[in-house]
Enzyme design. Structure first.
Site: not given
Ligand code: SIN
Length: 279
Positions: A103, A105, A254, A270
């Site tokens: 995806h 973000d 990612h 995050r």
């Molecule tokens: C995410 O998709 O924001 C998380 C990625 C991760 O936990 O590696």
């Protein structure tokens, strides 16, 4: 300490060592870090020891903080920072692994975040890598006929589409009022800083393509995704404690890997940075 930046693959990923983001950063260092981020799309800054507030302060070297949509993950002491954890459950009791499945973000925002930053606090002994796909390379390696076919297509992005097998944690009511129902974005976008084109697709958030039936749109999106995620377009990040990783949502997909012992905690902070309208 002196800043050293090295590439982690020829197309995606650079690592920076010899910098402490809790200390004042001079303009030259800031410029080098930003240039590495723009050129390599994933910037890994090693060996950091940071509180949530220090992460929040440091990421502003790269842009302005974006308010994330799902406030249920906000840290009470520093709400602009959210957490990623493998210890949360859906209401039905099944484990929630945030970020599983490719995806980009918050593409359901009219101005999706240009970057996401994770800071590794606690990691499993092994596994839990984050995989990145370089969507410039994905676009540039499409056939000319496919590039023409998708050139003017716009996708409808929603919080959670009706056909993805991956499920997201629902939004709290207050957040629902803030998050748009649906936005349109081009399937091919131009990076505002480099001028390079990138594929902009998102398997969990694209409901359909404007003007195409589902029968036409969904196979096309599947074809584009299959092409994009081939190993030649990937960089896979194996986390080390103290990594602060910043990635460019404008030209990457990612995903997190839930391939580790779930009795072990994987916990990261995050934060996201404001972007512009994709075009
Ligand atoms: C995410 O998709 O924001 C998380 C990625 C991760 O936990 O590696």
């Amino acid at each position: 300490m002196s800043l050293t930046i090295t590439k982690l693959s020829d197309h995606t990923g650079a690592q920076a060592t010899g910098v402490d983001l809790t200390r004042p950063i001079d303009d030259a260092t800031k410029a080098r870090l930003n240039a590495a981020f723009t050129e390599q799309s994933v910037l890994v800054i090693r060996d950091q020891a940071m509180t949530p507030q220090q992460v929040l302060d440091a990421v502003q070297l790269f842009g302005e903080v974006f308010i994330q949509h799902n406030t249920r993950f906000a840290l009470p002491e520093c709400p602009q920072i959210h957490y990623i954890s493998n210890q949360d459950q859906f209401p039905d009791g099944t484990r929630y692994i945030p970020g599983e499945g490719y995806h980009t973000d918050h593409s359901n925002d009219a101005r999706p975040p240009k970057a996401t930053v994770l800071f590794a606090v606690t990691l499993p002994d092994r596994g839990g890598d984050t995989q990145y796909v370089n969507m410039h390379r994905a676009y540039e390696s499409l056939s000319p006929a496919m590039q023409v076919r998708i050139a003017d297509l716009k996708a409808i992005h929603v919080y959670q589409n009706s056909h993805s097998t991956r499920k997201l944690m629902g939004l709290p009511d207050a957040a629902k009022e803030r998050v748009p129902n649906a936005v349109l974005h081009p399937i091919v976008r131009t990076h505002p800083e480099t001028g390079r084109k990138a594929l902009y697709i998102n398997p969990i958030r694209i409901e359909g393509i404007l003007g195409l039936s589902h029968a036409e749109a969904l196979p096309l999106l599947d074809t584009l995704l299959e092409h994009a995620i081939q190993p030649a377009h990937q960089y896979r990040h194996s986390w080390r404690k103290g990594d602060l990783v910043l990635w460019d949502n404008r030209c990457l997909l990612h995903k997190a890997n839930g391939d580790y012992d779930m009795n072990q905690l994987r916990y990261l902070y995050r934060v996201m940075l404001k972007g512009t309208v994709p075009n």
